[in-house]
Write an enzyme that holds these catalytic residues in place. Structure first.
Site, PDB file in Angstrom:
ATOM      1  N   SER A 185       0.828  -1.193   0.000  1.00 59.80           N
ATOM      2  CA  SER A 185       0.000   0.000   0.000  1.00 59.80           C
ATOM      3  C   SER A 185       0.869   1.252   0.000  1.00 59.80           C
ATOM      4  O   SER A 185       1.817   1.379   0.784  1.00 59.80           O
ATOM      5  CB  SER A 185      -0.901  -0.004   1.240  1.00 59.80           C
ATOM      6  OG  SER A 185      -1.743   1.119   1.253  1.00 59.80           O
ATOM      7  N   GLY A 186       0.543   2.180  -0.898  1.00 60.96           N
ATOM      8  CA  GLY A 186       1.295   3.422  -1.010  1.00 60.96           C
ATOM      9  C   GLY A 186       2.437   3.380  -1.986  1.00 60.96           C
ATOM     10  O   GLY A 186       3.209   4.348  -2.087  1.00 60.96           O
TER      11      GLY A 186
ATOM     12  N   GLY B  41      -2.928  -3.117  -1.798  1.00 64.80           N
ATOM     13  CA  GLY B  41      -1.587  -3.620  -1.547  1.00 64.80           C
ATOM     14  C   GLY B  41      -1.456  -4.263  -0.183  1.00 64.80           C
ATOM     15  O   GLY B  41      -2.347  -4.200   0.670  1.00 64.80           O
TER      16      GLY B  41
ATOM     17  N   SER C   9      -5.842   5.241  -0.789  1.00 60.88           N
ATOM     18  CA  SER C   9      -5.673   3.797  -0.769  1.00 60.88           C
ATOM     19  C   SER C   9      -6.903   3.109  -1.347  1.00 60.88           C
ATOM     20  O   SER C   9      -8.042   3.465  -1.028  1.00 60.88           O
ATOM     21  CB  SER C   9      -5.438   3.316   0.667  1.00 60.88           C
ATOM     22  OG  SER C   9      -5.356   1.915   0.723  1.00 60.88           O
ATOM     23  N   SER C  10      -6.673   2.137  -2.213  1.00 63.24           N
ATOM     24  CA  SER C  10      -7.779   1.358  -2.779  1.00 63.24           C
ATOM     25  C   SER C  10      -8.298   0.403  -1.713  1.00 63.24           C
ATOM     26  O   SER C  10      -7.551  -0.402  -1.171  1.00 63.24           O
ATOM     27  CB  SER C  10      -7.305   0.561  -4.009  1.00 63.24           C
ATOM     28  OG  SER C  10      -6.841   1.411  -5.022  1.00 63.24           O
TER      29      SER C  10
ATOM     30  N   GLU D 104      -0.669  -4.866   3.515  1.00 61.41           N
ATOM     31  CA  GLU D 104      -0.800  -3.913   4.622  1.00 61.41           C
ATOM     32  C   GLU D 104      -0.355  -4.565   5.923  1.00 61.41           C
ATOM     33  O   GLU D 104      -0.627  -5.749   6.179  1.00 61.41           O
ATOM     34  CB  GLU D 104      -2.254  -3.435   4.760  1.00 61.41           C
ATOM     35  CG  GLU D 104      -2.726  -2.603   3.590  1.00 61.41           C
ATOM     36  CD  GLU D 104      -4.164  -2.138   3.732  1.00 61.41           C
ATOM     37  OE1 GLU D 104      -4.577  -1.259   2.959  1.00 61.41           O
ATOM     38  OE2 GLU D 104      -4.869  -2.650   4.635  1.00 61.41           O
TER      39      GLU D 104
ATOM     40  N   ASN E 134      -1.468   5.867   3.375  1.00 57.43           N
ATOM     41  CA  ASN E 134      -1.761   6.224   1.987  1.00 57.43           C
ATOM     42  C   ASN E 134      -3.003   7.102   1.949  1.00 57.43           C
ATOM     43  O   ASN E 134      -4.049   6.720   2.471  1.00 57.43           O
ATOM     44  CB  ASN E 134      -1.968   4.962   1.141  1.00 57.43           C
ATOM     45  CG  ASN E 134      -2.049   5.263  -0.338  1.00 57.43           C
ATOM     46  OD1 ASN E 134      -1.947   6.413  -0.761  1.00 57.43           O
ATOM     47  ND2 ASN E 134      -2.247   4.241  -1.143  1.00 57.43           N
TER      48      ASN E 134
ATOM     49  N   THR F 173      -2.270   2.477  -7.971  1.00 59.76           N
ATOM     50  CA  THR F 173      -3.447   3.123  -8.560  1.00 59.76           C
ATOM     51  C   THR F 173      -3.047   4.128  -9.639  1.00 59.76           C
ATOM     52  O   THR F 173      -3.654   4.178 -10.716  1.00 59.76           O
ATOM     53  CB  THR F 173      -4.264   3.822  -7.465  1.00 59.76           C
ATOM     54  OG1 THR F 173      -4.708   2.846  -6.521  1.00 59.76           O
ATOM     55  CG2 THR F 173      -5.471   4.527  -8.052  1.00 59.76           C
TER      56      THR F 173
END
Length: 1108
Positions: A244-245, A531, A295-296, A533, A292, A249
């Site tokens: 994540s981050g 992502g 974040s998705s 985490e 993030n 995306t």
């Protein structure tokens, strides 16, 4: 200035060798270095060219080391002479010592040349004007010739270890070179800043070119997938992975942008819709987390659909595992989904908060945070308002109607109002656990926005029905139970709304069946999933996210390592095996039945008396492997050893989240809503992935607002027709979040395995989200977890492309065989193609060709070059045939026009046009009359007998020069004229209106001539002649003869006349030799027997327009 004469050039060329070289060097010195004009020829011969360059300052080196650089400089300068008369030919360039010495020292000479140019630039800086500057499309300034060909790809590194790779990535990251290749895999480091390398100019730069021609880029990966799809007619899949981050995306956005550019379609609106899809979906599915800001919180698989020729024709989104629990509660430092803040700010600035029953001062409970600054940010931040306007623009561009958008806003506002409903306990004699709503305002606001009854809503929240032995028993809910029902209602509303938006987008972006059906097209899938985490507190949501990332890592390992090495064994290839970390045992621990972690979670969720403590105990008893452990001293926690590291999970609330129950009373209340969209959300069943099933209604981009129209009331809402999903849920009671997750992974993998994969590995350089900050330890951990070192090793040693003999020969036989040949799918044919292509380091197995990752690109470029030559030859051949066909048609038209002009009356004469009049005896009468539409129609009337003699009028004899023409003849003439030539049509329309139903050719008896038509024809001027015809001379003997003939001054011998074909010069008899000699064009041979006479000469027995 020395200007060589032709004799000098010829003598120097014939002499060759040193004389030729000396001649051209003197020309270069005089034209390029003006300071040599002061030196004599003897001085130049005595000192030598190298010493002179040093002497004049052209080279600041010693005379001993200047010889090689002088040759190098001359070889370059030769190509800069602009005057082609002074420029040496290719033969002279090839004879130059520098060119001869290039072979085998290309890289060394490139470096030397770059060094010379750099030194000269610093020593003798020249300021160029704007018009003298060289403009290039190359995005980066090349400081070292071999920099990009070696450092762009980690496979080219001689020393392969972890520290070397990290050092290389760090050096490139400091130079803002965030992309690096590992063979055909792209590594992308998040720059945490905006870079100006994604403009349309860069899109054009990465369009069908060799990968080594430009620096590494995300556009290059998108172009590689697109070119493979078009070349091989096979679906492609781009897998973007990372924690994540790390920038997944944004990378997905850029890939969609470039694919839309590459697959340009005629429909500009469709391209705009596809570009807006990600922004709209991410507003509803992304949120701010602790690591993030965007974040998705769901998995997204976007499939872009293309025609067989490569034009984009539609798109389809598949969404998985939306984190619905975020709607009701967020961790410390995190926020709800973006759309809640956007809509609140937009409605606030539009003064519409009261319409949606939203407060202006105190924020709703679902979006409030611990800082208390939410309302201040919503009302003061300009970014929220701009994002709301952007979302409205997305809705409008994609095709949502205003009614749909308004319904979406009402449901979102209803969710926020539901969160404000609070419950209190009621004490009574018989029961003390009954709940009520003390503040009816929040309840009424929610019911009003959702268009339902507040009394029914309160009853559904504070009580529930239990059916036992045919009797319905209503039981009251406790405060905790009522709060759970309220939150479950909010989660269900948001989850189903998000799923409906995705389905609606898919309907609006589905391919037009008139262009190409989805089955005939090809897809490029783009996977953008949450992502990996690891927070301070990890719950059930992080467990599902990390399991999904484990599955993506396993997919990567299978394609990069396992399948490749398995084929080495099957095909008898002697290759060194590469060791890698296989996470298959860990996935089995999660997904297998009946003792997998998810299966145990579902089993425990079925027991009403089960608790989170009993769940952890069951995990510890059954999951006995090295990947699971339970920390000491912490009751409700368990740990998992993931591929990316150890993660500790908190089991509090896991059972309740997994059950995800929604009481039937709430569903019944929402189905009875007056809001048609809300009715639809709870009338469509869920699939086994937890999403709404796609409706059967066929909705176009600008059609009705809702697919089927619902009538208000509970009786008709269940009549909605839906397309049954292959694995649609039939028993909703047995479905849990774990089962939804398992089926979602299965559905996702079933889509991914269809296409050829392309991998983009995103790396997060630091945890502080700072630009140009490179944390070595952070990057090292990610490289280890993703297996980059092993990937580099297998790309160096292995063969990533394995193609069957039959497919290889079918695909590339143009490179070594003639087009009409059909070579056999054998080893010999493959060897011939590979040797003709001059490839190296390839191997042949038992049934397959083993190629390096860069071989396929080289073969495709060679194939494209060969096909391009064929296309050029075809274009020239077709152009020549078209020109010849055009000349023939033009000549035919010209001759046809002349034939018409030579056989028809002319309008150029100022005298009135002749009319055929008949006497009382019934002789033929006729005239040219003007009809509507500026068509001249030959009208005639007469009986069966006509006088062959013409009556004189105004001193001129009026003669009928026509013979019988039937209606059928006129119709066939009109058809042939329309097919034959436009000139003929133009003139014939001015002369006569030849149509099958034209009344002007029907014979009538005793019809008098019309004076108005005659006068109109007399006033009509002759139209100008076409440019392709030679102009007629008015004073020529031909014109005199022509006009005398028309006016009757020349007597015809009608008995000798013969009919002629359409477009044919009329053949005159022997007495008309004088007129025949004046005809400028020869007659055209007859080509079609179906063509009928246009004009006939009158026969000796008499003539009439029609015989009956």
């Amino acid at each position: 200035m020395l200007v060589p004469s032709l004799c000098d050039v010829e003598s120097a060329t014939e002499t060759g060798g040193a004389a030729s070289q000396r001649f051209w060097e003197e020309v270069i010195l005089e034209n390029v270095f003006p300071q040599f004009e002061t030196l004599s020829s003897a001085e130049t011969q005595h000192t030598g060219i190298s010493n002179m360059l040093v002497k004049t300052g052209a080279l600041s080196v010693s005379p001993q080391s200047a010889e090689t650089k002088t040759q190098l400089l001359f070889a370059k300068v030769w190509c800069l002479i602009k005057d082609f008369e002074k420029r040496p030919s290719v033969t002279h360039l090839l004879d130059h010592p520098f060119i001869k010495g290039v072979h085998g020292k290309l890289l060394f000479l490139q470096k030397q040349l770059a060094k010379v140019l750099q030194d000269q630039k610093h020593l003798n800086p020249v300021v160029k004007t704007r018009h003298e500057r060289m403009h290039t499309k190359r995005p980066y300034h090349v400081e070292d010739a071999e920099k990009y060909c070696l450092e762009d790809d980690l496979v080219n590194m001689e020393v392969l270890d972890e520290d070397t790779i990290i050092h290389q990535l760090q050096k490139r990251y400091v130079d803002l070179l965030i992309y690096t290749y590992v063979g055909d895999i792209l590594i992308a480091l998040n720059p945490f800043q905006n870079l100006s390398i994604y403009s349309p100019q860069f899109s054009r730069l990465y369009h069908g070119v060799k990968r080594a021609s430009n620096p590494p880029h995300i556009f290059a990966s998108a172009d590689a997938a697109y070119q493979c799809m078009v070349t091989f007619s096979k679906d492609q899949c781009i897998v973007i992975s990372g924690e994540s981050g790390s920038g997944k995306t944004e990378s997905a956005h850029l890939i969609v942008q470039h694919l839309t550019f590459l697959g340009k379609a005629d429909n500009q609106t469709l391209r705009e819709k596809i570009l807006q899809v990600n922004s709209l979906v991410e507003a509803f599915g992304n949120a701010c987390t602790a690591i993030n800001d965007n974040s998705s919180r769901f998995g997204k698989y976007l499939e872009m659909m293309f025609t067989p020729t490569g034009a984009v024709m539609g798109a389809r989104i598949s969404e998985y595992l939306l984190e619905k629990s975020r709607v009701i509660k967020q961790a410390v430092g995190e926020k709800n989904f973006h759309i809640f803040y956007y809509i609140y700010a937009g409605l606030y600035h539009q003064k519409k908060l009261s319409e949606f029953r939203l407060p202006e001062e105190k924020p709703p409970r679902y979006i409030a945070d611990e800082t208390g600054r939410v309302m201040h940010d919503i009302t003061s931040k300009e970014s929220y308002r701009r994002q709301f306007e952007a979302i409205q623009h997305c809705f409008r561009i994609i095709g949502f109607t205003d009614k749909e958008v308004h319904s979406v806003y009402r449901i979102l506002a209803g969710i926020l109002n539901i969160g404000n409903i609070e419950f209190a306990a009621i004490s009574s004699q018989h029961q003390t656990d009954k709940s009520e709503v003390p503040n009816a305002e929040a309840l009424e606001n929610a019911a009003s926005v959702l268009c339902i009854s507040p009394e029914e809503l309160q009853e559904a929240l504070t009580s529930h029905c239990v059916v036992t032995r045919g009797e319905t028993i209503i039981r009251a809910n406790t405060v905790d139970r009522a709060s759970d029902v309220r939150d479950a209602m909010s989660k269900a509303l948001y989850g189903r709304l998000f799923s409906w938006i995705v389905n609606r987008i898919n309907t609006l972006l589905q391919p037009d069946k008139n262009i190409c059906t989805a089955d005939n097209g090809m897809n490029v899938g783009i996977l953008d999933i949450f992502g990996f985490e690891n927070f301070q507190r990890n719950s059930f949501e992080q467990l599902c996210i990390n399991i999904a990332n484990e599955q993506i890592q396993y997919y990567f390992n299978q394609h990069v390592f396992a399948l490749e090495q398995m084929e080495y064994q099957n095909e008898g290839i002697d290759a060194t095996p590469v060791k890698y970390e296989d996470n298959r045992p860990l996935l089995d621990m999660f997904l297998q039945k009946p003792l997998g972690l998810l299966a145990l979670l579902d089993e425990e969720s079925r027991f009403p008396q089960a608790t989170d403590q009993t769940l952890v105990d069951k995990f510890e008893d059954n999951l006995r492997c090295k990947y699971f452990w339970r920390p000491k001293g912490v009751e409700l926690c368990f740990g998992i050893q993931h591929y990316a590291g150890k993660v500790l999970y908190d089991a509090s609330g896991v059972l309740e989240k997994n059950r995800d129950t929604l009481p039937a009373d709430v569903v019944v209340i929402l189905r009875a809503s007056e809001n048609q969209l809300l009715q639809q959300l709870f009338s469509i069943p869920l699939t086994k992935t937890g999403n709404l099933a796609q409706t059967r209604a066929r909705v176009t981009a600008a059609s009705r607002s809702l697919p089927p129209h619902f009538s208000s009331g509970r009786l008709k809402v269940d009549t909605l027709e839906v397309i049954r999903h292959p694995e649609e849920t039939t028993n909703m009671k047995g479905q849990t979040m774990a089962s939804y997750f398992r089926y979602s992974l299965m559905d996702l993998l079933s889509k991914m395995v269809v296409g050829q994969p392309h991998f983009v590995r995103c790396i997060k350089p630091n945890d502080d989200r700072e630009a140009l900050k490179f944390s070595t330890d952070k990057v090292r951990a990610q490289l280890r977890s993703t297996g980059i070192l092993e990937t580099v090793s297998i790309r160096q040693q292995g063969y990533s492309h394995r193609i069957l003999f039959e497919e290889f020969v079918k695909r590339y036989y143009y490179l070594a065989f003639r087009a009409h040949q059909t070579p056999l799918a054998s080893k010999e044919s493959c060897i011939a193609i590979l040797e003709k292509s001059r490839l190296d380091h390839w191997l042949l197995g038992k049934t397959k060709v083993f190629l390096k990752y860069y071989h396929v690109e080289q073969l495709n470029l060679l194939l494209r070059e060969v096909i391009g030559r064929v296309v050029v030859l075809q274009a020239y051949a077709k152009g020549w045939l078209g020109a010849r066909r055009y000349r023939r048609v033009r000549e035919k038209r010209e001759k046809g026009a002349v034939a018409i002009q030579s056989g028809c009356p002319s309008d150029q004469s100022s005298d009135p046009q002749p009319t055929i009049t008949g006497g009382p005896s019934g002789t033929a009468q006729g005239q040219f009359s003007s009809e509507p539409g500026n068509h001249k129609v030959l009208r005639g009337s007469g009986d069966h007998k006509s006088s062959p003699q013409a009556e004189p009028s105004n001193g001129h004899a009026e003669t009928s020069s026509t013979s019988p023409v039937t209606e059928k003849n006129w119709h066939s003439q009109a058809q042939s004229s329309s097919k034959g030539c436009d000139v003929f049509t133009e003139h014939s329309n001015k002369i006569c209106h030849a149509a099958p139903d034209c009344p002007g050719l029907s014979p009538s008896r005793g019809a008098p001539a019309k004076s108005d038509s005659e006068n109109g024809l007399a006033q009509k001027q002759r139209t100008p002649r076409r440019r392709c015809q030679e102009p007629k001379m008015l004073s020529s003997p031909e014109d005199t003869m022509y006009y005398n003939q028309l006016n009757g001054t020349l007597e015809y011998q009608g008995s000798k006349r013969k009919p002629r074909k359409l477009g044919q010069i009329k053949m005159l008899d022997g007495e008309d030799e004088y007129y025949k000699s004046l005809s400028p064009v020869d007659s055209i041979p007859e080509e079609d027997n179906s063509v009928h006479p246009f004009f006939f000469s009158s026969s000796s027995k008499g003539a009439s327009f029609a015989q009956h």
